[in-house]
Enzyme design. Structure first.
Site, short mmCIF file in Angstrom:
data_model
loop_
_atom_site.label_atom_id
_atom_site.label_comp_id
_atom_site.label_asym_id
_atom_site.label_seq_id
_atom_site.Cartn_x
_atom_site.Cartn_y
_atom_site.Cartn_z
N LYS A 1 -33.15 -90.22 61.84
CA LYS A 1 -33.70 -88.89 61.65
C LYS A 1 -34.21 -88.38 62.99
O LYS A 1 -34.83 -89.12 63.74
CB LYS A 1 -34.84 -88.92 60.63
N GLU B 1 -39.01 -87.17 68.05
CA GLU B 1 -38.78 -88.57 67.74
C GLU B 1 -37.41 -88.79 67.11
O GLU B 1 -36.91 -87.95 66.37
CB GLU B 1 -39.83 -89.07 66.73
N ASP C 1 -51.40 -89.81 59.19
CA ASP C 1 -50.04 -90.23 59.49
C ASP C 1 -49.70 -90.22 60.98
O ASP C 1 -48.54 -90.29 61.36
CB ASP C 1 -49.03 -89.38 58.72
#
Lengths: 350, 350
Positions: free
Chosen positions: B77, B64, B235
C-alpha cells in the site's frame, strides 16, 4: 456519478502512450532529454533521500520497490526480476513507477516503466561515456545483443557521437535481431563472429549479457589501453561479466558505492576497492578521464535516482498532452471527515 | 495498434468502481467478508513476510510504502499522511494498493485504497471485538465521529451484533454528520454531550479521534470493569488517546508488537509492557476474554497484512466483473529480447 476533483485524478501513461510519446519526441531526442534530467539530478546528488531498495525474495525471483525523494518530489519504481519467466512466455522484468508531491503526498504520475527503464539505462550509460570515454570516440563494441542493445547504441550515437556499432552475441539470432532493428537508424552496423572481432577498433566497449552467473565476457588480455568500458550486465549478486584483472587496471566509476559493491562488477573485489562516484565527476569535484592510456570503466547497476529523473521527465513531457489518461485513484470527499457520506451519495447518484 | 496480451493488462479498481462494488455487495456484507479474509490471514500469520514499512518523512508529512507477502501473493500500500492538507481542501490521507503474483512478479490488481482502508480498519476492529468483547454486547460508545466512525459502527453491527451506538465528539458538527449518515441503517443512534454520557451502558468503547497529540480522551476513572476498548486513534508516534492507568488495568491485544510499541497506545508504557498478539487469540494459542470483569483493549494501529487481506478480497471479488478497468501497464513484447522491435512496430502500426 460524483465527479472527482482535479487533484484526485492521477495522470497515467500506458505502454501504448509511452510508445507514442517516444515516436512523437523521437527516440534519440528523448534519450538526450532524459540524459539531461539524469545529469541535473546527479549534480544535486547529495540532497536526495537514498533509501535502500526494499526487496521481497522468493525461490523464483524478486519483487523490489525503489523509492527516493529530492524533498520536492517522491518517486518509486516497482520492478520484478524472474529469470525463469522467459521460458513461460513472460517478461523477466516488468516495471511501473509513481511520482508524488512531497508537500501534499498526492501522486502526480503513474507510468509504465519497462520501456522507460530501458531508455533511462541507455541514457545513463551515454551520459557516463560523455564524461569518461576518449574524446572523438566513433566506434562501440556491443557485447550482448538483447533487449538493451539497441537503446545503448542509439544513446551512444545521440549523446557521444558514435557512428559505428560492432555486434556480438553467443546467440546469432540476437545479433540478427539487433542488426535488423538498427538498420536505417544512421549508425553503421557490423555483425561479428567473436568478441575480439567486435572490439576491433572500438573506443567504447559495452557489455550487456543476460546470464545470471559470474561469467568472463571480457578477459584481461582482450582489453587494450585507452578504452572506456560500459559494463551494464553485472547488476545483481552472483552476476558479473568482466575478469577481475580488468577492474584492477581500470579506473572504476559507480553510481552508489553501497549498492554497486553488492550488485556490480566490483562485487568480485575487496570491500575497499577504490571507486569514484560518477556524480562527483559530473559536478567537477573529481577527475574523470585523465589521459589517453587510461581504461575507464562505468560499473552501471541502475539506481533509484535515474528512475526518479525519468519520472520527472515524463511528468513534465506529458503535462497537457494526450499521452496520459486520468485515473480516478484517490478518494476525494468534499468534507474530509465525510468519506462515508461520499459513499452514500454515490449510491443515490447511481 | 499492437494489442497487449492478457497478462500485460492489470485490473484497476477506481474510487468510483470501489463505491459501486460496495453498493453492489452491500456495505455490511462487504465488511463481514473482508473481516473473513483478515481472519484467515491472521490464522496463518507466521508465514507472512513482515517487512517494516518504508517511510519518507518531510516537514509537512510522510509518504509510506507498506509491503508484505504470504509467499504466493505480494502486496503493498502507498499511503501518505499530511495533517495540514485538510486546511488546504485536500485529504490528510490518500492511499492506493497493488497486489502481484510472487511466482511471475506480474501485478494482478491496482486499486484505490482510501475507501478500502476505511473498510479494512473497521473490519479488523470488529473481528478483534468478536473475540474480545463481552458476549452479547449491544451498545458501543463511539468517541470521535470523524471519517472512520460510520464504518466502525456498521462493522460492529454486522460482525458483533451491536444495536445501539452512542456518539460523542468535541465538534458537534462531526456528531451531527455521523448521526445523519447512520440514520436508517438499522442501528439506534444516540447523540451525547459528554464522553461519560456516550459510555453509559456501553460494553464496547471505541476511540478514534484525529488530534496528533498525546491526549487523554479516556481517563482511568471513566472506564468500568468488563468493557472492551477498541482504541483506533492512537496510531502514530506522539498520538495517544488513553490514560496509562487504563492500559495497566486492561489486557492489551495488538497486531504486530514491534510496530504497536512505536505507534500505538502502548508507546506510553515500558518496552516490556505485556501484550498479547491478536493472531494467537484467533488461532486459539492464547486466551482472549477470560471473565466478565476483565477489561480487554485492542490497541489497533493498522498493519500491512490487513491491507493484504483487503487486496486479496478485492482481487477475488472483481474477477470477471465490470468493477475493474484493464490498464495497459506492462510492456509485453512477443520476444522478450525484442523490446525495441515492439517499439518500432508500434510506430508502423500507428
Amino acid at each position: 456519478m460524483t465527479q472527482p476533483s482535479d487533484k484526485a485524478l492521477v495522470p497515467f501513461v500506458s505502454v501504448d502512450n509511452m510508445m507514442r510519446l517516444v515516436h512523437h519526441i523521437g527516440i534519440e531526442q528523448m534519450l538526450i532529454e532524459i540524459a539531461g534530467y539524469i545529469e541535473d539530478d546527479f549534480k544535486r546528488w547529495e540532497l536526495f533521500d537514498k533509501t535502500p531498495r526494499v526487496a521481497s525474495h522468493s525461490d523464483v525471483g524478486v519483487i523490489e520497490l525503489m523509492p527516493t525523494s529530492d524533498g520536492e518530489a517522491y518517486g518509486f519504481k516497482y520492478v520484478n526480476g524472474h529469470p525463469k519467466n522467459t521460458s513461460e512466455g513472460l517478461q523477466t522484468v516488468t516495471a511501473f513507477g509513481l511520482l508524488a508531491d512531497v508537500y501534499t503526498g498526492y501522486p502526480v504520475l503513474l507510468t509504465e516503466m519497462t520501456l522507460l527503464t530501458a531508455l533511462r539505462t541507455a541514457a545513463t550509460s551515454a551520459m557516463a561515456a560523455k564524461y569518461l570515454a576518449p574524446k572523438g570516440a566513433t566506434t562501440m563494441a556491443m557485447i550482448g545483443n538483447g533487449a538493451q542493445s539497441e537503446f545503448q547504441t542509439l544513446a551512444m550515437k545521440a549523446i557521444v557521437g558514435i557512428t559505428e556499432v560492432r555486434l556480438y552475441d553467443t546467440d546469432k539470432a540476437a545479433t540478427e535481431k539487433c542488426a535488423r532493428n538498427l538498420a536505417g537508424m544512421g549508425v553503421s552496423v557490423v555483425k561479428c563472429a567473436t568478441p575480439e572481432e567486435a572490439m576491433h577498433g572500438a573506443q567504447i566497449l559495452t557489455t550487456c549479457t543476460a546470464d545470471k552467473k559470474n561469467a568472463t565476457i571480457l578477459s584481461d588480455n582482450m582489453v587494450g589501453a585507452g578504452v572506456h568500458i560500459n559494463a551494464i550486465g553485472g547488476d545483481c549478486p552472483g552476476k558479473t561479466e568482466l575478469a577481475a584483472g580488468i577492474l584492477e587496471r581500470a579506473d572504476v566509476f559507480v553510481e552508489f558505492p553501497e549498492q554497486t559493491r553488492i550488485e556490480g562488477e566490483i562485487q568480485q573485489m575487496a570491500e575497499d576497492f577504490p571507486v569514484t562516484e560518477l556524480w562527483e565527476v559530473i559536478t567537477g569535484a573529481k577527475t574523470g578521464r585523465r589521459d589517453d592510456k587510461q581504461i575507464t570503466l562505468f560499473d552501471g547497476v541502475g539506481f533509484a535516482i535515474e528512475d526518479f529523473s525519468a519520472l520527472r521527465y515524463v511528468r513534465d513531457r506529458v503535462k497537457g498532452t494526450e499521452f496520459a489518461d486520468m485515473l480516478d485513484m484517490l478518494a476525494d470527499p468534499d468534507d474530509p471527515r465525510d468519506l462515508f457520506g461520499m459513499l452514500q451519495r454515490s449510491k443515490v447518484a447511481a
